[in-house]
Motif scaffolding. Structure first.
Motif, PDB file in Angstrom:
ATOM      1  N   SER A 233     103.237 -24.761   7.310  1.00 27.64           N
ATOM      2  CA  SER A 233     103.857 -23.447   7.198  1.00 27.64           C
ATOM      3  C   SER A 233     103.275 -22.596   8.317  1.00 27.64           C
ATOM      4  O   SER A 233     102.252 -22.933   8.894  1.00 27.64           O
ATOM      5  CB  SER A 233     103.553 -22.820   5.850  1.00 27.64           C
ATOM      6  OG  SER A 233     102.206 -22.397   5.819  1.00 27.64           O
ATOM      7  N   PHE A 234     103.977 -21.515   8.608  1.00 30.06           N
ATOM      8  CA  PHE A 234     103.558 -20.663   9.719  1.00 30.06           C
ATOM      9  C   PHE A 234     102.923 -19.385   9.208  1.00 30.06           C
ATOM     10  O   PHE A 234     103.210 -18.923   8.106  1.00 30.06           O
ATOM     11  CB  PHE A 234     104.766 -20.310  10.585  1.00 30.06           C
ATOM     12  CG  PHE A 234     105.303 -21.463  11.367  1.00 30.06           C
ATOM     13  CD1 PHE A 234     105.013 -21.606  12.707  1.00 30.06           C
ATOM     14  CD2 PHE A 234     106.101 -22.412  10.746  1.00 30.06           C
ATOM     15  CE1 PHE A 234     105.506 -22.673  13.433  1.00 30.06           C
ATOM     16  CE2 PHE A 234     106.602 -23.485  11.467  1.00 30.06           C
ATOM     17  CZ  PHE A 234     106.308 -23.614  12.808  1.00 30.06           C
ATOM     18  N   GLN A 235     102.068 -18.804  10.057  1.00 27.17           N
ATOM     19  CA  GLN A 235     101.429 -17.552   9.680  1.00 27.17           C
ATOM     20  C   GLN A 235     102.475 -16.453   9.539  1.00 27.17           C
ATOM     21  O   GLN A 235     102.476 -15.722   8.562  1.00 27.17           O
ATOM     22  CB  GLN A 235     100.401 -17.180  10.752  1.00 27.17           C
ATOM     23  CG  GLN A 235      99.674 -15.884  10.461  1.00 27.17           C
ATOM     24  CD  GLN A 235      98.526 -15.673  11.421  1.00 27.17           C
ATOM     25  OE1 GLN A 235      98.171 -16.559  12.201  1.00 27.17           O
ATOM     26  NE2 GLN A 235      97.929 -14.505  11.377  1.00 27.17           N
TER      27      GLN A 235
ATOM     28  N   GLY B 153     106.614 -12.359  -0.242  1.00 29.58           N
ATOM     29  CA  GLY B 153     105.935 -13.396  -1.012  1.00 29.58           C
ATOM     30  C   GLY B 153     106.848 -14.577  -1.320  1.00 29.58           C
ATOM     31  O   GLY B 153     106.459 -15.734  -1.191  1.00 29.58           O
ATOM     32  N   ASN B 154     108.111 -14.266  -1.685  1.00 27.03           N
ATOM     33  CA  ASN B 154     109.067 -15.336  -1.961  1.00 27.03           C
ATOM     34  C   ASN B 154     109.379 -16.164  -0.721  1.00 27.03           C
ATOM     35  O   ASN B 154     109.596 -17.373  -0.803  1.00 27.03           O
ATOM     36  CB  ASN B 154     110.366 -14.755  -2.519  1.00 27.03           C
ATOM     37  CG  ASN B 154     110.225 -14.331  -3.973  1.00 27.03           C
ATOM     38  OD1 ASN B 154     109.253 -14.708  -4.632  1.00 27.03           O
ATOM     39  ND2 ASN B 154     111.158 -13.545  -4.459  1.00 27.03           N
ATOM     40  N   GLN B 155     109.413 -15.500   0.431  1.00 25.05           N
ATOM     41  CA  GLN B 155     109.651 -16.248   1.666  1.00 25.05           C
ATOM     42  C   GLN B 155     108.527 -17.243   1.922  1.00 25.05           C
ATOM     43  O   GLN B 155     108.752 -18.359   2.382  1.00 25.05           O
ATOM     44  CB  GLN B 155     109.790 -15.297   2.855  1.00 25.05           C
ATOM     45  CG  GLN B 155     111.070 -14.472   2.794  1.00 25.05           C
ATOM     46  CD  GLN B 155     111.427 -13.815   4.113  1.00 25.05           C
ATOM     47  OE1 GLN B 155     110.766 -14.021   5.128  1.00 25.05           O
ATOM     48  NE2 GLN B 155     112.478 -13.013   4.098  1.00 25.05           N
ATOM     49  N   LYS B 156     107.306 -16.823   1.611  1.00 18.45           N
ATOM     50  CA  LYS B 156     106.165 -17.734   1.776  1.00 18.45           C
ATOM     51  C   LYS B 156     106.298 -18.925   0.832  1.00 18.45           C
ATOM     52  O   LYS B 156     106.005 -20.063   1.208  1.00 18.45           O
ATOM     53  CB  LYS B 156     104.852 -16.989   1.501  1.00 18.45           C
ATOM     54  CG  LYS B 156     104.475 -16.031   2.603  1.00 18.45           C
ATOM     55  CD  LYS B 156     103.230 -16.520   3.315  1.00 18.45           C
ATOM     56  CE  LYS B 156     103.163 -15.965   4.716  1.00 18.45           C
ATOM     57  NZ  LYS B 156     102.148 -16.558   5.557  1.00 18.45           N
ATOM     58  N   GLN B 157     106.752 -18.666  -0.390  1.00 13.57           N
ATOM     59  CA  GLN B 157     106.976 -19.762  -1.336  1.00 13.57           C
ATOM     60  C   GLN B 157     108.031 -20.715  -0.804  1.00 13.57           C
ATOM     61  O   GLN B 157     107.888 -21.934  -0.873  1.00 13.57           O
ATOM     62  CB  GLN B 157     107.458 -19.215  -2.689  1.00 13.57           C
ATOM     63  CG  GLN B 157     106.377 -18.720  -3.595  1.00 13.57           C
ATOM     64  CD  GLN B 157     106.984 -17.929  -4.737  1.00 13.57           C
ATOM     65  OE1 GLN B 157     107.294 -16.758  -4.586  1.00 13.57           O
ATOM     66  NE2 GLN B 157     107.173 -18.566  -5.880  1.00 13.57           N
TER      67      GLN B 157
ATOM     68  N   PRO C  30      98.483 -18.895   3.988  1.00 14.72           N
ATOM     69  CA  PRO C  30      99.558 -18.921   2.989  1.00 14.72           C
ATOM     70  C   PRO C  30      99.641 -17.649   2.142  1.00 14.72           C
ATOM     71  O   PRO C  30     100.673 -17.416   1.521  1.00 14.72           O
ATOM     72  CB  PRO C  30      99.206 -20.127   2.105  1.00 14.72           C
ATOM     73  CG  PRO C  30      97.762 -20.380   2.334  1.00 14.72           C
ATOM     74  CD  PRO C  30      97.488 -19.953   3.744  1.00 14.72           C
ATOM     75  N   THR C  31      98.595 -16.835   2.126  1.00 11.00           N
ATOM     76  CA  THR C  31      98.654 -15.631   1.283  1.00 11.00           C
ATOM     77  C   THR C  31      98.611 -14.345   2.091  1.00 11.00           C
ATOM     78  O   THR C  31      98.465 -13.263   1.526  1.00 11.00           O
ATOM     79  CB  THR C  31      97.494 -15.605   0.268  1.00 11.00           C
ATOM     80  OG1 THR C  31      96.282 -15.416   1.002  1.00 11.00           O
ATOM     81  CG2 THR C  31      97.413 -16.872  -0.525  1.00 11.00           C
TER      82      THR C  31
ATOM     83  N   ASP D  23      90.994 -14.518   3.175  1.00 17.22           N
ATOM     84  CA  ASP D  23      90.415 -14.122   1.896  1.00 17.22           C
ATOM     85  C   ASP D  23      89.323 -15.112   1.491  1.00 17.22           C
ATOM     86  O   ASP D  23      89.595 -16.248   1.103  1.00 17.22           O
ATOM     87  CB  ASP D  23      91.544 -14.099   0.846  1.00 17.22           C
ATOM     88  CG  ASP D  23      91.050 -13.559  -0.491  1.00 17.22           C
ATOM     89  OD1 ASP D  23      89.860 -13.755  -0.808  1.00 17.22           O
ATOM     90  OD2 ASP D  23      91.876 -12.961  -1.211  1.00 17.22           O
ATOM     91  N   MET D  24      88.057 -14.681   1.611  1.00 14.74           N
ATOM     92  CA  MET D  24      86.943 -15.605   1.389  1.00 14.74           C
ATOM     93  C   MET D  24      86.856 -16.096  -0.053  1.00 14.74           C
ATOM     94  O   MET D  24      86.435 -17.219  -0.303  1.00 14.74           O
ATOM     95  CB  MET D  24      85.617 -14.940   1.772  1.00 14.74           C
ATOM     96  CG  MET D  24      85.408 -14.870   3.255  1.00 14.74           C
ATOM     97  SD  MET D  24      85.644 -16.479   4.026  1.00 14.74           S
ATOM     98  CE  MET D  24      87.014 -16.140   5.073  1.00 14.74           C
ATOM     99  N   ASP D  25      87.283 -15.267  -0.994  1.00 17.38           N
ATOM    100  CA  ASP D  25      87.263 -15.698  -2.387  1.00 17.38           C
ATOM    101  C   ASP D  25      88.139 -16.934  -2.550  1.00 17.38           C
ATOM    102  O   ASP D  25      87.744 -17.919  -3.162  1.00 17.38           O
ATOM    103  CB  ASP D  25      87.782 -14.588  -3.310  1.00 17.38           C
ATOM    104  CG  ASP D  25      86.845 -13.394  -3.297  1.00 17.38           C
ATOM    105  OD1 ASP D  25      85.657 -13.614  -2.953  1.00 17.38           O
ATOM    106  OD2 ASP D  25      87.292 -12.274  -3.589  1.00 17.38           O
TER     107      ASP D  25
END
Ligand SMILES: Nc1ncnc2c1ncn2[C@@H]1O[C@H](COP(=O)(O)OP(=O)(O)OP(=O)(O)O)[C@@H](O)[C@H]1O
Ligand SMILES: [Mg+2]
Lengths: 244, 352
Positions: free
Chosen positions: A81-83, A146-150, A169-170, A202-204
């Motif tokens: 996936s792309f950034q 968000g849906n586009q990422k899914q 991805p997030t 996101d390090m978490d």
């Protein structure tokens, strides 16, 4: 599974990726982290054939794939996936995924069948798996971010990859969306026993799911190992974790 | 220009109806309008023109039909694959010359000359396309233009074969003697018999292209249109598919050209001048390149407009320019895009 050796890439004199070595074992969930501009996306582009390395090699299951065309690398079982989200904006969600199935199953040369009638069940199943059933007939370009990422994740999964590369991805998601997406990715990686390589700010998230972490800084790998090792590494703390 | 237009349309349509892709919307579903067999009606009306329309209308209808096929073939590149070709007339021209030369110089019957025209255009599309798809965007467009100018130069200068600036006048009509004893058809003028043959061949061509657009191959082309980068990452060999689209589009442009040469009883270098490429592109955008039937409607509109203002022929380029301006700023989705939007509004109003 994936073996990167001595990879270099310069953009008009500027070394974006420099002497990078990276190994990902089969079934592993690995993360590449690093500050903005560290070269993470460039590294992904080099691995997937989107960019050609200046020197160095990329091996997949021992096979040299350095500089091969993207469509060939995809056919060897690498999905990505792309950034910045990359989907087929004018097609519906269903048509997006169906297209990916058509291509993966080698039906692209078929000039005569009705595309709309093919691989409907596979498409429905994938829709359910990535949680986009409600949006099946929405034109993809109008989906929320968000849906586009899914959907992009779905596009990568349709070609049934063994190795999946996810570039942030997030990125741009709210806390809940991030949480859901990570759950989703973890679940799918488990179900399909995928090897996963991802980048993430996101390090978490990173320390929650990665079994191995490589830290990139100004194009170089400055640390590479299990999460606890990386977290303890003084140089990593200085250049990177300190900022967070 | 193109990409901007496209985005605007999609969002417009999509916001109105998240239910189905734009290309299937107008009158679709359960509405009365959707159940009327429009294509059959148009075909039957087209077939009846020689009896009900007279000589001049038959002439116009034939022009429209040929332009419609030419524009639909271009739209396979423009609307389906997202390739902007400024030189599509080259393949039209190759088809016209191959058919004309075979029939006039070598007395080859139409039944062989016509497929040969498609084959000739396909071969030239394969060779020129091989180079064109290596380039992107503006460079692609420029190279297609260059190839079409090469064809024009050959047509203009190769006296022995193409007739040079004199062209190839008086190409014979196909022989329709076998129709003499068929009721209705036997009594028609040869030009009307040829008109009917044209309508039939174009209907078949359009049906084939329609099928191709809806096929898996066609779907792959739309992924390339939307996002060539992502297409490569679902495993599409982008350049190969672009080349295939180029060849298919060139073939049908060649068929259109072959028919045009016979229709106008001659093939001349003018036919392959680059401004024809611009004209067919305007037809396509005017009708609506997001719709299969957009280009034929654009062809109809433009041919009709052209003859309406034929008294002021010297103003034609001015009108063409004005139409283009109105289109780009007012109706980026073309005629069908506008109708579609109106249709969606009405439906929403009725539901509310
Ligand atoms: N195509 C390109 N041409 C020129 N420079 C580039 C190109 N792609 C990346 N760069 C440069 O290379 C460096 C690394 O970029 P890259 O996108 O790989 O970083 P990143 O680690 O993914 O950053 P981010 O966290 O912001 O996504 C940056 O300085 C960027 O400006
Ligand atoms: Mg990046």
């Amino acid at each position: 599974m994936l073996e990167v050796r001595g990879l270099n890439k310069s953009f008009s004199g500027f070394r974006a990726v420099s002497d990078v070595d990276l190994t990902v074992e089969t079934g592993q969930i690995a993360a590449v982290i690093g500050p903005n501009g560290a070269g993470k996306s460039t590294l992904f582009n080099l691995i997937t054939g989107h960019l050609r390395p200046d020197t160095g090699s990329v091996r997949l299951d021992g096979r040299d794939i350095t500089g091969a065309a993207p469509h060939r690398i995809v056919r060897m079982g690498v999905g990505r996936s792309f950034q910045r989200t990359n989907i087929f904006a004018k097609l519906t969600v269903f048509e997006n995924l169906q297209a990916a199935f058509l291509v993966h199953r080698g039906r692209g040369r078929d000039f005569w069948s009705r595309a709309a009638a093919l691989y409907r069940d596979d498409t429905e199943r994938l829709l359910a798996s990535i949680g986009l059933v409600d949006q099946r007939d929405t034109v993809a370009g109008t989906l929320s971010y968000g849906n586009q990422k899914q959907l992009e994740l779905g596009l990568a999964l349709a070609s049934d990859p063994a190795l999946l590369l996810l570039d942030e991805p997030t990125a741009g998601m709210s806390a809940t969306e991030t949480h859901d997406t990570i759950r989703l990715i973890e679940r799918i990686a488990g179900e399909r026993s995928l090897t996963l390589l991802f980048t993430e700010h996101d390090m978490d998230v990173v320390f929650q799911i990665a079994q191995k972490i490589a830290v990139l800084h100004q194009g170089r790998v400055i640390a590479d190992g299990a999460p606890e090792e990386v977290r303890a590494d003084p140089e990593v703390r200085r250049v990177y974790l300190g900022e967070h | 220009m193109t990409s901007e237009t496209t985005t605007t349309t999609t969002t417009g349509v999509a916001e109105a109806t998240p239910a189905a892709p734009a290309s299937q919307m107008i009158g679709g579903g359960s509405s009365v309008i959707g159940r009327i067999p429009w294509t059959l009606i148009v075909f039957l009306v087209a077939c009846s023109v020689p009896w009900i329309g007279g000589r001049y209308n038959t002439f116009l209808a034939e022009q429209i039909a040929i332009d419609a096929l030419f524009a639909v073939s271009l739209n396979l590149l423009l609307g389906t694959t997202g390739l902007v070709s400024f030189g599509h007339v080259a393949y039209f021209g190759v088809g016209a010359y191959v058919c004309g030369i075979l029939m006039k110089t070598y007395n080859v019957p139409f039944i062989l000359a016509f497929p040969a025209a498609g084959l000739g255009a396909a071969l030239f599309a394969l060779v020129s396309g091989y180079f064109c798809v290596r380039l992107i965007k503006l460079y692609f467009a420029m190279l297609t233009l260059a190839f079409s100018q090469i064809i024009w130069a050959i047509a203009y200068k190769w006296n022995d074969v193409t007739g040079g600036d004199q062209g190839l006048p008086e190409i014979p009509f196909p022989s329709f003697d076998w129709l003499n004893h068929v009721p209705w058809l036997g009594d028609l003028k040869t030009s009307d018999q040829f008109y009917l043959l044209t309508v039939l061949l174009i209907a078949i061509s359009l049906a084939i292209i329609h099928r191709i657009v809806r096929s898996p191959f066609g779907r792959v082309l739309t992924t390339i249109r939307d996002n060539p980068e992502r297409a490569a990452f679902i495993g599409v060999n982008v350049k190969l598919y672009q080349l295939a689209a180029f060849v298919v589009a060139g073939t049908f442009a060649g068929f259109a050209g072959a028919l045009y040469g016979l229709f106008s009883r001659g093939v001349f270098a003018d036919y392959v001048f680059w401004s024809k490429s611009a004209e067919v592109m305007i037809m396509t955008i005017l009708g609506g390149m997001d719709y299969f039937w957009g280009p034929p409607i654009g062809a109809f509109a433009l041919v009709w407009l052209n003859q309406e203002i034929t008294d002021y022929t010297q103003y034609w380029p001015f009108f063409l320019g004005a139409i283009l301006l109105v289109l780009l700023f007012g109706f980026p989705g073309g005629i069908l895009g506008g109708v579609d939007m109106l249709w969606q509004r009405l439906r929403r109003a009725r539901r509310a």
